[in-house]
Write an enzyme that holds these catalytic residues in place. Sequence first.
Site, PDB file in Angstrom:
ATOM      1  N   SER A  46      34.168  61.342  65.764  1.00 26.17           N
ATOM      2  CA  SER A  46      35.340  61.339  66.644  1.00 26.17           C
ATOM      3  C   SER A  46      34.903  61.372  68.094  1.00 26.17           C
ATOM      4  CB  SER A  46      36.208  62.562  66.350  1.00 26.17           C
ATOM      5  OG  SER A  46      37.216  62.692  67.328  1.00 26.17           O
ATOM      6  N   TYR A  85      35.952  71.260  65.529  1.00 20.35           N
ATOM      7  CA  TYR A  85      35.990  69.844  65.142  1.00 20.35           C
ATOM      8  C   TYR A  85      34.925  69.038  65.905  1.00 20.35           C
ATOM      9  CZ  TYR A  85      38.311  65.297  64.304  1.00 20.35           C
ATOM     10  OH  TYR A  85      38.613  64.006  63.946  1.00 20.35           O
ATOM     11  N   LYS A 135      31.900  67.056  64.267  1.00 23.78           N
ATOM     12  CA  LYS A 135      31.832  65.598  64.383  1.00 23.78           C
ATOM     13  C   LYS A 135      30.541  65.143  65.069  1.00 23.78           C
ATOM     14  CE  LYS A 135      35.527  64.025  62.340  1.00 23.78           C
ATOM     15  NZ  LYS A 135      35.347  63.521  60.948  1.00 23.78           N
TER      16      LYS A 135
HETATM   17  N1  LIG Z   1      43.299  59.491  63.204  1.00 23.76           N
HETATM   18  C1  LIG Z   1      42.461  59.478  64.230  1.00 23.76           C
HETATM   19  O1  LIG Z   1      42.786  58.998  65.335  1.00 23.76           O
HETATM   20  C2  LIG Z   1      41.081  60.034  64.066  1.00 23.76           C
HETATM   21  C3  LIG Z   1      40.292  60.166  65.213  1.00 23.76           C
HETATM   22  C4  LIG Z   1      38.990  60.602  65.081  1.00 23.76           C
HETATM   23  C5  LIG Z   1      38.497  60.901  63.828  1.00 23.76           C
HETATM   24  N2  LIG Z   1      39.287  60.805  62.723  1.00 23.76           N
HETATM   25  C6  LIG Z   1      38.707  61.148  61.430  1.00 23.76           C
HETATM   26  O2  LIG Z   1      39.067  60.186  60.458  1.00 23.76           O
HETATM   27  C7  LIG Z   1      39.135  60.809  59.172  1.00 23.76           C
HETATM   28  C8  LIG Z   1      40.476  60.497  58.516  1.00 23.76           C
HETATM   29  O3  LIG Z   1      41.492  61.110  59.270  1.00 23.76           O
HETATM   30  P1  LIG Z   1      43.042  60.694  59.199  1.00 23.76           P
HETATM   31  O4  LIG Z   1      43.488  60.574  60.598  1.00 23.76           O
HETATM   32  O5  LIG Z   1      43.244  59.572  58.259  1.00 23.76           O
HETATM   33  O6  LIG Z   1      43.666  62.068  58.639  1.00 23.76           O
HETATM   34  P2  LIG Z   1      44.539  62.425  57.319  1.00 23.76           P
HETATM   35  O7  LIG Z   1      44.903  63.861  57.454  1.00 23.76           O
HETATM   36  O8  LIG Z   1      45.615  61.420  57.145  1.00 23.76           O
HETATM   37  O9  LIG Z   1      43.488  62.218  56.141  1.00 23.76           O
HETATM   38  C9  LIG Z   1      42.513  63.161  55.796  1.00 23.76           C
HETATM   39  C10 LIG Z   1      42.514  63.300  54.288  1.00 23.76           C
HETATM   40  O10 LIG Z   1      41.445  64.167  53.913  1.00 23.76           O
HETATM   41  C11 LIG Z   1      41.881  64.937  52.820  1.00 23.76           C
HETATM   42  N3  LIG Z   1      41.087  66.171  52.715  1.00 23.76           N
HETATM   43  C12 LIG Z   1      41.120  67.257  53.533  1.00 23.76           C
HETATM   44  N4  LIG Z   1      40.250  68.185  53.108  1.00 23.76           N
HETATM   45  C13 LIG Z   1      39.626  67.671  52.016  1.00 23.76           C
HETATM   46  C14 LIG Z   1      38.607  68.146  51.154  1.00 23.76           C
HETATM   47  N5  LIG Z   1      38.060  69.364  51.328  1.00 23.76           N
HETATM   48  N6  LIG Z   1      38.201  67.343  50.149  1.00 23.76           N
HETATM   49  C15 LIG Z   1      38.746  66.129  49.954  1.00 23.76           C
HETATM   50  N7  LIG Z   1      39.740  65.626  50.728  1.00 23.76           N
HETATM   51  C16 LIG Z   1      40.160  66.393  51.759  1.00 23.76           C
HETATM   52  C17 LIG Z   1      43.347  65.237  53.107  1.00 23.76           C
HETATM   53  O11 LIG Z   1      44.069  65.598  51.937  1.00 23.76           O
HETATM   54  C18 LIG Z   1      43.808  63.914  53.741  1.00 23.76           C
HETATM   55  O12 LIG Z   1      44.404  63.046  52.799  1.00 23.76           O
HETATM   56  C19 LIG Z   1      38.876  62.295  59.415  1.00 23.76           C
HETATM   57  O13 LIG Z   1      37.514  62.583  59.191  1.00 23.76           O
HETATM   58  C20 LIG Z   1      39.189  62.463  60.874  1.00 23.76           C
HETATM   59  O14 LIG Z   1      38.542  63.571  61.448  1.00 23.76           O
HETATM   60  C21 LIG Z   1      40.572  60.386  62.830  1.00 23.76           C
END
Ligand SMILES: NC(=O)c1ccc[n+]([C@@H]2O[C@H](COP(=O)([O-])OP(=O)(O)OC[C@H]3O[C@@H](n4cnc5c(N)ncnc54)[C@H](O)[C@@H]3O)[C@@H](O)[C@H]2O)c1
Length: 301
Positions: free
Chosen positions: A149, A162, A166
Amino acid sequence: MLAGKVALITGAGGGIGREFALAMARAGARVVVNDLGTSVQGEGASSAPAEKVVQEIRAAGGQAIANADSVAEWTAANRIVQAALDAYGRIDVVVNNAGILRDRFFFNMAVEEWRAVIDVHLNGSFYVARAAAPHFKGQQSGCYLHMTSTSGLVGNLGQANYAAAKLGIVGLSKSIALDMAKYGVRSNCIAPFAWSRMIGSIPAETEDQKARVEKLKSMETAKIAPLAVFLSSDLSKEISGQIFCVRANELFLMSQSRPLKAAYRAKGWTPQAIADEALPAWRESLYKLDRSQDVFSWDPR
Ligand SMILES: NC(=O)c1ccc[n+]([C@@H]2O[C@H](COP(=O)([O-])OP(=O)(O)OC[C@H]3O[C@@H](n4cnc5c(N)ncnc54)[C@H](O)[C@@H]3O)[C@@H](O)[C@H]2O)c1
């Protein structure tokens, strides 16, 4: 593009991971859809999100199985990898995507908030990657993708847990890339920007924050998937140890830390000499206390 490959995607029951699962299945991969089915904060569990994505993949003619184990525990992480082997007899792609948030200003952050986020993101990424490593080594091929991230790469308020996790993942990915290159195994990171429930959980109180959230809504989760499919395919076989960023239709190859300015003093340094000689030479180059939004300051397009 991924025909014959088996891809394991953690946290694929929703958001970015769900799009990865759908796109990789469309590209011909057999997919393990892992998701604990938990809240953004990591509370509760349900097998329903992973199962729903599997149904979607099957309805579109693809192959997938669901797994609802937590990445944040070593034995459970091993079960996730074993699920791929049991169902399909191999594993080719591991995407460390599962994530939670426990945002809090550093000075108020509870140990439990620190630990929960480190456990899912950093420890979870290690556990799943490590569980797959003997299989990748044995077959002399494999591909890791880890979600990092700009909150870690650049910075953000209220996300010490976080950001630390990351950036730790970036170090993990580079180490895997170095240690496993001789086995034909690659490891890369993606820093996504996408409107998901995770981003929807960011508090937006001031007008500035609300405007920023409106812009974030235009960044679709599906826009991250083409890069993930590319990095999982043989099209990217020369790419390892890299960090990419995706924001709607923009792709970025991110920099990695290298010396920026040098200072040398033949007779060695004293604290005062650093203040008198090195600091003036470096002052213009010191990094500002930038947040992600200061660096990515233009509207997504
Ligand atoms: N959305 C963004 O803009 C953004 C930005 C930077 C990084 N990210 C990263 O991208 C990834 C996906 O994020 P997202 O935005 O789709 O979020 P999201 O919350 O929609 O998806 C995350 C998923 O991970 C699952 N999860 C949580 N803990 C878990 C565990 N212990 N074991 C298995 N599954 C688990 C949740 O149930 C959820 O479905 C994450 O790593 C997040 O940090 C997202």
